[in-house]
Design an enzyme around this catalytic site. Sequence first.
Site, PDB file in Angstrom:
ATOM      1  N   LYS A  62       0.844  -1.206   0.033  1.00 39.08           N
ATOM      2  CA  LYS A  62      -0.102   0.091   0.151  1.00 39.08           C
ATOM      3  C   LYS A  62       0.990   1.006  -0.055  1.00 39.08           C
ATOM      4  O   LYS A  62       1.908   1.247   0.877  1.00 39.08           O
ATOM      5  CB  LYS A  62      -0.965   0.062   1.261  1.00 39.08           C
ATOM      6  CG  LYS A  62      -1.484  -1.159   1.467  1.00 39.08           C
ATOM      7  CD  LYS A  62      -2.760  -1.423   0.678  1.00 39.08           C
ATOM      8  CE  LYS A  62      -3.406  -2.807   1.072  1.00 39.08           C
ATOM      9  NZ  LYS A  62      -3.120  -4.008   0.500  1.00 39.08           N
ATOM     10  N   GLY A  63       0.525   2.160  -0.820  1.00 39.83           N
ATOM     11  CA  GLY A  63       1.032   3.575  -0.544  1.00 39.83           C
ATOM     12  C   GLY A  63       2.171   3.778  -2.097  1.00 39.83           C
ATOM     13  O   GLY A  63       2.953   4.519  -2.192  1.00 39.83           O
ATOM     14  N   CYS A  64       1.933   2.604  -2.991  1.00 37.47           N
ATOM     15  CA  CYS A  64       2.968   2.782  -4.235  1.00 37.47           C
ATOM     16  C   CYS A  64       1.955   2.898  -5.057  1.00 37.47           C
ATOM     17  O   CYS A  64       0.836   2.429  -5.372  1.00 37.47           O
ATOM     18  CB  CYS A  64       3.538   1.342  -4.281  1.00 37.47           C
ATOM     19  SG  CYS A  64       4.809   0.847  -3.252  1.00 37.47           S
ATOM     20  N   GLN A  65       2.309   3.723  -5.985  1.00 41.37           N
ATOM     21  CA  GLN A  65       1.507   4.302  -7.168  1.00 41.37           C
ATOM     22  C   GLN A  65       1.487   3.087  -8.271  1.00 41.37           C
ATOM     23  O   GLN A  65       0.325   2.827  -8.718  1.00 41.37           O
ATOM     24  CB  GLN A  65       2.277   5.321  -7.838  1.00 41.37           C
ATOM     25  CG  GLN A  65       1.392   6.028  -8.988  1.00 41.37           C
ATOM     26  CD  GLN A  65       2.091   7.440  -9.282  1.00 41.37           C
ATOM     27  OE1 GLN A  65       3.227   7.405  -9.331  1.00 41.37           O
ATOM     28  NE2 GLN A  65       1.306   8.218  -9.979  1.00 41.37           N
ATOM     29  N   SER A  66       2.573   2.512  -8.417  1.00 42.34           N
ATOM     30  CA  SER A  66       2.424   1.292  -9.306  1.00 42.34           C
ATOM     31  C   SER A  66       2.264   0.143  -8.429  1.00 42.34           C
ATOM     32  O   SER A  66       2.111   0.308  -7.172  1.00 42.34           O
ATOM     33  CB  SER A  66       3.673   0.953 -10.186  1.00 42.34           C
ATOM     34  OG  SER A  66       4.892   1.437  -9.413  1.00 42.34           O
TER      35      SER A  66
END
Length: 142
Positions: free
Chosen positions: A49-53
């Site tokens: 969680k928290g990653c754009q990809s």
Amino acid sequence: MTIQEIQNEIVDEFSMFDDWMQRYEYMIELGKSLPLIEEKYKTDDNIIKGCQSKVWVHAELKDNKLAFTADSDAIITKGIIAILVRAFSNQKPKDIIDANTAFIDEIGLKEHLSPTRANGLVSMIKQLKMYAIAYQTQLKDE
């Protein structure tokens, strides 16, 4: 090798490159050599969680050491997680929990990432450490 020794090796490797384009190319190469996560682990539970990809990470305890496999749908992000997997895989959970991540700053990674990728990097580190904490509680006395 200890986590610190691996981190020092990574810092040395990145210092060989003159500019960030070469470093990005190297990160992409590292991403290609990443121990890939099995398809069955590419689930929402394993997404960071928290990653754009999308970044999937799976951890397994083998001989009291954590082994990480990962994958991403973005080539730069795959390179970033490859660096972290290399630094933390096949180490004792307690060593991962206690590990310093200053090597990320030493190679200048955070400052050369977009804000969303930098946040994703922090999320990746947090997730690897969370796996270590979870597995450490399963081990008796280390």
